[in-house]
Design a protein around this motif. Structure first.
Motif, PDB file in Angstrom:
ATOM      1  N   UNK A 414     -29.793   1.169 -16.632  1.00  0.00           N
ATOM      2  CA  UNK A 414     -29.810   0.928 -15.191  1.00  0.00           C
ATOM      3  C   UNK A 414     -30.778  -0.187 -14.836  1.00  0.00           C
ATOM      4  N   UNK A 415     -31.957  -0.176 -15.433  1.00  0.00           N
ATOM      5  CA  UNK A 415     -32.931  -1.227 -15.128  1.00  0.00           C
ATOM      6  C   UNK A 415     -32.400  -2.588 -15.547  1.00  0.00           C
ATOM      7  N   UNK A 416     -31.694  -2.651 -16.680  1.00  0.00           N
ATOM      8  CA  UNK A 416     -31.119  -3.916 -17.118  1.00  0.00           C
ATOM      9  C   UNK A 416     -30.037  -4.390 -16.155  1.00  0.00           C
ATOM     10  N   UNK A 417     -29.213  -3.456 -15.685  1.00  0.00           N
ATOM     11  CA  UNK A 417     -28.139  -3.815 -14.757  1.00  0.00           C
ATOM     12  C   UNK A 417     -28.698  -4.340 -13.441  1.00  0.00           C
ATOM     13  N   UNK A 418     -29.693  -3.630 -12.890  1.00  0.00           N
ATOM     14  CA  UNK A 418     -30.255  -4.048 -11.604  1.00  0.00           C
ATOM     15  C   UNK A 418     -30.969  -5.387 -11.741  1.00  0.00           C
ATOM     16  N   UNK A 419     -31.700  -5.568 -12.858  1.00  0.00           N
ATOM     17  CA  UNK A 419     -32.364  -6.853 -13.083  1.00  0.00           C
ATOM     18  C   UNK A 419     -31.346  -7.980 -13.172  1.00  0.00           C
TER      19      UNK A 419
END
Length: 776
Positions: A414-419
């Motif tokens: 999720x953090x990779x997607x949002x970034x």
């Protein structure tokens, strides 16, 4: 110090007052919407020096180790999951004696490998392959990293046809073999269509040996007639040799063989018939992707070894019925075990679209993404657990395991997607901020609307060269308290440079009213803000009425309208149909494009015309009308000159010098209807749970989230669309764009996950803001 406040009906009038009172160099301190219009606070430029002299130097705060904070959160989630797995595993004494992943060689003391074993087996891979891979799993991997490593290892062991041209270039004879009902005839037609598109119909012939199935030859003959390829039926080996001798001038001959069960004793005779022809034959086995692994294993063994003892019975395979498969891992497991190259994958009945060149990474990813609902045909371990009387414990364990696994996996992905989304500049940060404030009151709503206007003005200035484009349509919308849907005008604003969506508004039609989600400001104020930065061009389906044109001319706006070739205009004092007038114009090449795998050249011509107010009848030339510029865009095959497409456009005479741009804009309008439906879906999807009294804030947030989805759909990032589709529970096909409605659903679930991680209850407090910056 002279600081003054100016209030006017709109921003232009307020700025005029500022310039008159304080000069052209006045400094604007604030700009906001108030009751009655716009408020601007400004000061004289001469007074700015005194402010600068007394201003304190800003000292940035000390940097915070953000990745460490979020890493601690992931570590806590993983530790809690492992602890609960061990505790739940010992709930029932009987359950500890039940064979599970541990019985297959995976240690129960290693919850990571146990969960990965179940993950692979659940996708259809055999326990043997799962054990082999997990025995080689590097130490120190968390679950997301281990899952990625397993996908990479499986893809590297999956042999595929690297280049379709190498298959077709060698020519010869290609025979499709396999059990009954696996899709050989349809696949033969798909292969033939792909070959014809590249090499032409005169270099191909089709044969069928299926004289048992009623209509088999007729079905293939129909495909052959469509493609312009001859089709012949043969009955035995002598017929086959004779037919191939007669077709020696053909570059490729594809044979559709009769379907035979792997247990049919006549199978060896069929293989011998193919081996008895003088020309070399490539035998391609069709494998049903929806079949059980044991059945597939038996099919490959029979066709490759039993029917051809020398092991030369099969050169490659095609996986069919991928659209019907629930455990795609089974067929991939068989292919890996037998080292059988995969040439193509069939995903449906359409010819030739539903035949894809095999891609190992895409096939492995599809195996794990295929949605699987609960099955009554459970594996042996699950059956033994039920027979041991542990039905009550199983759901509890499964539910806890899935929740914890979801949280653990999502923290990193999720953090990779949002970034990735934030880095792409799609406006997600603003949309999420509005989403978090959607239940706020009227003062916050006014501030939210101001944020939107400021962001739109920045985007228009940054992404538009000269113009900002407006594409509108009226959609029927269900309104609470009304029996019938209300027509609402949905307007999408696009950048003239590349068609990127910049803003969206929704307004009631037919009467005055506030647009959806813009409490204090209406669509007119947003339009005025954009028109102050760039010229507005209205993209419409028909020539505007005189009243509409007058309104646009007064506002300094332009227009572009699509037209039919039979529409009549006046040019040089004579009435013309558009197609006839186009034939008299001089065209110039303006660029190249690819259409349906054909290289094409774009040609452009333009002329000054007049659109009459009334229909043209007879030979008379009507008076009056609208002055316009006609733009004709043609698309022609680069090699043959064949005309592939023609568009007729009428536009504002002021756009005559931008005819090439006008033609480009017309192409972007092709997707306008789909984009507006995606926007409508986003509004309905995100605003459906709005609390009473907070509908305006939820609608504004929903509108901006829909805009972010449209931008992602217009310029997809590397991994985010697939991740959002996975969150929505949808299967993603390699190379196929993710639909906007699926992105909306995935975006909604992503927001819910962000809320869960931000207010993780196990920590007792919210996650620190510096840690959440990684996710925002």
């Amino acid at each position: 110090m002279s600081v003054a406040k100016f209030v006017a009906a709109n921003g232009r009038e307020a700025m005029r007052q500022v310039r008159e009172a304080m000069g052209p160099d006045a400094v604007v301190l604030s700009n906001r919407t108030v009751e009655g219009g716009v408020e601007i606070v400004a000061m004289r430029d001469a007074d700015l020096g005194s402010v600068q002299a007394t201003a304190q130097v800003y000292v940035p705060p000390a940097p915070v180790a953000e990745p460490t904070a979020i890493g601690d959160l992931r570590g806590e989630l993983q530790s809690m999951r492992a602890m609960l797995e061990r505790q739940l595993a010992g709930i029932s004494p009987a359950q500890s004696a039940v064979p599970s992943a541990a019985a297959h060689g995976v240690a129960a003391s290693d919850p990571l490998r146990e969960s990965l074993f179940e993950w692979m087996v659940g996708a259809g891979f055999s326990g043997q392959l799962a054990r082999t891979l997990l025995a080689r799993l590097p130490l120190g991997y968390d679950r997301p990293a281990a899952m990625g490593w397993i996908r990479t290892e499986l893809a590297s062991k999956l042999p595929v046809l690297g280049d379709e041209d190498s298959l077709f270039a060698q020519g010869g004879v290609l025979a499709l073999v396999g059990p009954t009902g696996v899709g050989k005839t349809t696949t033969t037609a798909k292969l033939a269509a792909r070959f014809v598109l590249r090499h032409g119909a005169d270099k191909l012939a089709l044969l069928t040996t299926d004289s048992f199935r009623i209509g088999a030859h007729e079905q293939l003959r129909i495909y052959g007639d469509i493609l312009g390829v001859p089709v012949h039926a043969v009955k035995d080996a002598a017929d086959l040799r004779f037919a191939l001798a007669a077709m020696k001038d053909k570059h490729l001959v594809i044979i559709d063989t009769v379907g035979m069960s792997q247990r049919d004793r006549s199978l060896s005779e069929q293989i011998a018939m193919l081996a008895g022809v003088p020309a070399p034959v490539q035998r391609v086995l069709l494998l049903n992707g929806a079949s059980h692994g044991d059945t597939l294993n038996e099919v490959v063994h029979a066709y490759r070894h039993d029917a051809a003892p020398d092991g030369g019975g099969i050169d490659g395979c095609i996986i069919s019925k991928l659209d019907e498969a629930t455990h795609l891992g089974s067929v991939l497991d068989v292919v890996i075990r037998h080292r059988l190259p995969v040439f193509y994958a069939s995903t449906g009945q359409r010819v030739p679209e539903h035949l894809e060149l095999a891609n190992s990474t895409a096939l492995v990813e599809r195996a794990f993404l295929t949605p699987r609902r609960g099955s009554v045909f459970a594996d042996a371990d699950a059956a033994r657990r039920r027979s041991a009387g542990t039905d009550d414990e199983a759901p509890a364990r499964g539910g806890a395991d899935e929740v914890l696994r979801s949280l653990t996996d999502s923290a990193d992905a999720l953090s990779q997607c949002v970034a990735e989304l934030n880095g792409a500049g799609l406006g997600l940060d603003l949309a999420r901020s509005l989403w978090q404030q959607r239940s706020a009151g009227a003062p916050a709503l006014r501030a939210m609307s101001q944020q939107v206007r400021e962001a739109v003005c920045r985007d228009v200035t940054r992404q538009c060269e000269q113009y900002v484009l407006a594409s509108a349509a009226t959609l029927q919308v269900a309104v609470p308290g009304r029996r019938t849907p209300q027509p609402m005008q949905h307007t999408l604003w696009l950048a003239d440079r590349d068609g990127m969506p910049l803003a969206a508004t929704v307004t009631p039609t037919g009467r005055a009213g506030q647009p959806l989600g813009e409490a204090e400001s209406d669509a007119a104020s947003l339009r005025a803000a954009m028109s102050a930065a760039r010229k507005v061009v209205n993209l419409i389906d028909a020539v505007p009425t005189a009243a509409t044109l007058a309104r646009w001319q007064q506002a300094g706006e332009r227009w572009v309208a699509s037209a039919r070739k039979t529409a009549r205009v006046v040019s040089a004092g004579a009435a013309w149909k558009l197609d006839a007038l186009a034939d008299t114009l001089t065209f110039h090449a303006v660029g190249e494009d690819t259409v349906r795998e054909r290289e094409a050249v774009r040609w452009l011509a333009s002329a000054e015309v007049r659109v009459p107010d009334s229909p043209v009848r007879g030979k008379g030339t009507p008076e009056g009308g609208i002055d316009a510029c006609l733009v004709v865009a043609r698309l022609a095959d680069r090699a043959t000159g064949e005309l592939l497409d023609t568009r007729y456009l009428l536009c504002d005479p002021a756009l005559a010098q931008d005819a090439a741009q006008v033609a480009r804009w017309a192409l972007w309008t092709d997707a306008a209807d789909a984009r507006l439906r995606t926007l409508r879906h986003a509004i309905d999807h995100f605003a459906q749970d709005a609390e009473s009294g907070h509908a305006a804030g939820a609608a504004l947030a929903a509108l901006q989230l829909g805009l972010a989805v449209l931008r992602l759909e217009h310029a997809p990032t590397a991994a985010a669309p697939a991740f959002l589709a996975r969150l929505a529970g949808r299967t993603v096909r390699q190379g196929v764009p993710v639909p906007g409605t699926v992105l909306n659903e995935g975006m909604g679930r992503m927001l819910a996950l962000l809320d869960v991680l931000e207010y993780y209850p196990g920590r007792g407090t919210a996650v620190p803001a510096e840690a959440m910056e990684v996710l925002q």
